[in-house]
Design an enzyme around this catalytic site. Structure first.
Site, PDB file in Angstrom:
ATOM      1  N   ARG A   1      69.033  59.637  55.670  1.00  0.00           N
ATOM      2  CA  ARG A   1      67.925  59.104  54.806  1.00  0.00           C
ATOM      3  C   ARG A   1      67.084  60.238  54.662  1.00  0.00           C
ATOM      4  O   ARG A   1      67.252  60.827  53.190  1.00  0.00           O
ATOM      5  CB  ARG A   1      67.103  57.917  55.690  1.00  0.00           C
ATOM      6  CG  ARG A   1      66.508  56.826  54.438  1.00  0.00           C
ATOM      7  CD  ARG A   1      64.940  57.640  53.991  1.00  0.00           C
ATOM      8  NE  ARG A   1      64.115  57.918  54.992  1.00  0.00           N
ATOM      9  CZ  ARG A   1      62.887  58.385  55.103  1.00  0.00           C
ATOM     10  NH1 ARG A   1      62.603  58.909  53.837  1.00  0.00           N
ATOM     11  NH2 ARG A   1      62.201  58.643  55.928  1.00  0.00           N
ATOM     12  N   ASP A   2      66.110  60.512  55.423  1.00  0.00           N
ATOM     13  CA  ASP A   2      65.236  61.760  55.154  1.00  0.00           C
ATOM     14  C   ASP A   2      65.727  62.881  54.659  1.00  0.00           C
ATOM     15  O   ASP A   2      65.143  63.584  53.802  1.00  0.00           O
ATOM     16  CB  ASP A   2      64.238  61.822  56.349  1.00  0.00           C
ATOM     17  CG  ASP A   2      63.072  62.609  55.957  1.00  0.00           C
ATOM     18  OD1 ASP A   2      62.733  62.695  54.521  1.00  0.00           O
ATOM     19  OD2 ASP A   2      62.383  62.981  57.045  1.00  0.00           O
TER      20      ASP A   2
ATOM     21  N   HIS B   1      57.490  62.839  64.244  1.00  0.00           N
ATOM     22  CA  HIS B   1      58.370  63.400  63.033  1.00  0.00           C
ATOM     23  C   HIS B   1      57.820  64.580  62.501  1.00  0.00           C
ATOM     24  O   HIS B   1      57.017  64.636  61.794  1.00  0.00           O
ATOM     25  CB  HIS B   1      58.211  62.245  62.019  1.00  0.00           C
ATOM     26  CG  HIS B   1      58.954  62.507  60.998  1.00  0.00           C
ATOM     27  ND1 HIS B   1      60.409  61.664  60.771  1.00  0.00           N
ATOM     28  CD2 HIS B   1      58.989  63.174  59.883  1.00  0.00           C
ATOM     29  CE1 HIS B   1      60.966  62.136  59.563  1.00  0.00           C
ATOM     30  NE2 HIS B   1      60.117  63.099  59.075  1.00  0.00           N
TER      31      HIS B   1
ATOM     32  N   HIS C   1      58.118  68.491  61.067  1.00  0.00           N
ATOM     33  CA  HIS C   1      58.998  69.400  60.298  1.00  0.00           C
ATOM     34  C   HIS C   1      58.629  71.169  60.757  1.00  0.00           C
ATOM     35  O   HIS C   1      57.693  71.432  61.369  1.00  0.00           O
ATOM     36  CB  HIS C   1      58.282  69.421  58.882  1.00  0.00           C
ATOM     37  CG  HIS C   1      58.844  68.187  58.029  1.00  0.00           C
ATOM     38  ND1 HIS C   1      59.110  68.191  56.866  1.00  0.00           N
ATOM     39  CD2 HIS C   1      59.225  66.747  58.465  1.00  0.00           C
ATOM     40  CE1 HIS C   1      59.795  66.673  56.303  1.00  0.00           C
ATOM     41  NE2 HIS C   1      59.700  66.257  57.447  1.00  0.00           N
TER      42      HIS C   1
ATOM     43  N   CYS D   1      61.291  70.586  52.272  1.00  0.00           N
ATOM     44  CA  CYS D   1      59.875  70.217  52.155  1.00  0.00           C
ATOM     45  C   CYS D   1      59.416  69.781  50.502  1.00  0.00           C
ATOM     46  O   CYS D   1      59.479  70.903  50.083  1.00  0.00           O
ATOM     47  CB  CYS D   1      58.977  70.979  53.008  1.00  0.00           C
ATOM     48  SG  CYS D   1      57.174  70.607  52.891  1.00  0.00           S
TER      49      CYS D   1
ATOM     50  N   ASN E   1      63.031  69.153  58.046  1.00  0.00           N
ATOM     51  CA  ASN E   1      63.065  68.181  59.281  1.00  0.00           C
ATOM     52  C   ASN E   1      63.449  69.255  60.385  1.00  0.00           C
ATOM     53  O   ASN E   1      64.469  70.191  60.359  1.00  0.00           O
ATOM     54  CB  ASN E   1      64.080  67.195  59.320  1.00  0.00           C
ATOM     55  CG  ASN E   1      63.490  66.077  58.400  1.00  0.00           C
ATOM     56  OD1 ASN E   1      62.416  65.311  58.856  1.00  0.00           O
ATOM     57  ND2 ASN E   1      64.175  65.784  57.306  1.00  0.00           N
TER      58      ASN E   1
END
Lengths: 311, 311
Positions: free
Chosen positions: A24-25, A217, A219, A250, A259
């Protein structure tokens, strides 16, 4: 294949949950649109590598996120009632309808701690986002679905700059109080550092939200994701978001890393003697295959080192 | 330019020493041979960016390390008696002669914790390396020079695999007892993880070598360097080796990342409210220029993000 020696640190958990966000992300922030069948294979390969929580897609508007326009088709081919939890991102009421129709049992909503992202992403203020999410969360919980709430821009924001901890805790607490079961604290632009992470988790604790309901979460934009994960582990957090191969960039810093890579996280956890259930070899194979589909090298340093030394 | 918010962590130092290894360890492991004048400019730019300890070159055999064949010429153009310490790597007695002739005031010797590297690098056993270093260190100390001893392969070794902590402490202690003033513990292949770092530092402490005489030399091969630096900071270490822009690869894992990038380290330290004296903007400019000379992108994530967002 090379592996770290394991050394246990007193006070750290024996096992953690990796919440895989690659499908997804990750894919949402890649330029290439991956074919539906490859997405399904991707999820299956991640399962085979031992991942047990995989955010598989999102019911956002296809004209906004064409990368995930095939959410329903992907879900139709997956076993949503199996042992692997497969949350789906749901932006609003209409998204929840589609998720329920598809048989989804875990949803995630995407809230913001800052006005800049609330406006850019939701076309709302921080305040009015709660009105939008309230009926979604209530209905989802009524249907017995689990609801994770993302709190994005927890450590800094491209519009606002530094984000005060109190502002993050307030936004997070309001999202949680709507009925969410877990908060995922997002360092969306990657500016967190370890003591900042520790302070934020402590402040949530003082507001009644202990590390058991928090996920991190992180990055890796500035290379800090893993030291921040280590600080969060020490502060009691046991759920970590990451993406296979470090998929996803990003959107606010084109050209920068996105990520935290699942491989790099698993490596550290293995070194700390913490169980993840992940088979690093199978995961590296999967991410290498996906990097081939996307036509770009993986950002995971573990992947690079393991595939380089295998040559 | 973007910067992390600073949060102090109780128990961490207010300032640390960054031991910049880019001109020596970095350039030694790059394919391109940088012209002498560019090396001198590199050191001067690093000084202008605030670095106060810079390992500038090495008196190894030019046929072994052609990248640093111009050590004497580089040193002739630098102020070796100024405020910036400029150590030089010296492999043996003949190297010490040349260093003394050049006016060097700080030297470093390169020891190994494992048989594999001792054989590959020194053509010696771990045991006999001490015989080789003994007269070098004694003479250097007699001349009033400072002597740092590298202990390489402290966490793992490509020939031996896992390296027991006791083996590392024994090699380190024997090097220290020759008369070294600092030990730099090298994770030459990047396999360390945080609790392993903490255990090793603790074991040195039990052997009478506290964190005040230790430095950490971390490689980012598996993305773990910064979390290891954070663990070492928490264990009391205040000297960290790093290379501007992450210069230098890993000779044992071609294609993998090498030294921890100074920029990424400085970013974390700024976030922890720890003084380094380094001006990140000037450092990023310097590393960007050097990456241009080498014809390859920098491995520093901070550099990538800051130069991407500046576009």
């Amino acid at each position: 294949m090379t592996r770290p020696q394991a050394f246990r640190e007193p006070g750290l958990p024996e096992a953690v949950t990796i919440y895989e966000v690659g499908p997804r992300d990750g894919l949402q922030n890649e330029k290439v649109v991956v074919p539906t069948q490859d997405k399904v294979d991707f999820v299956r390969r991640l399962m085979a590598a031992g991942l047990r929580t995989i955010e598989v897609t999102s019911f956002v508007r296809p004209d906004w996120v064409p990368q995930l326009a095939d959410a329903a088709e992907v879900l139709a081919q997956l076993d949503l009632d199996g042992a692997t939890r497969m949350p789906v991102l749901v932006p609003n009421d209409r998204g929840l309808d589609r998720a329920v129709e598809a048989g989804v049992r875990w949803i995630a909503i995407f809230g913001s701690a800052t006005e800049g992202l609330a406006r850019a992403n939701l076309n709302r203020t921080v305040d009015t986002q709660f009105d939008m999410f309230r009926p979604v969360v209530a209905r989802a919980r009524g249907l017995g679905l689990d609801v994770r709430a993302y709190v994005s821009m927890c450590f800094g924001d491209p519009w606002q700059g530094p984000v005060p901890i109190a502002q993050v805790v307030e936004a997070g607490k309001r999202l949680f109080d709507l009925g969410a079961t877990q908060l995922s604290l997002g360092d969306t632009i990657g500016v967190a550092t370890p003591a900042h992470v520790t302070e934020l988790i402590g402040a949530f604790g003082e507001a009644g939200l202990g590390p058991d309901v928090l996920a991190m979460h992180l990055h890796d934009t500035y290379g800090q994701a893993l030291s921040n994960a280590y600080a969060a582990l020490r502060a009691g957090v046991t759920t970590f978001d990451s993406s296979a191969g470090g998929l996803g960039g990003c959107p606010f810093t084109p050209g920068a890393t996105g990520n935290l890579a699942t491989e790099d996280l698993v490596w550290m956890l293995e070194g700390l003697g913490i169980r993840t259930g992940v088979d690093l070899d199978l995961l590296v194979e999967t991410s290498t295959w996906m990097a081939g589909l996307l036509g770009r090298p993986s950002e995971s340093r573990v992947l690079r080192a393991l595939t380089a030394s295998a040559v």
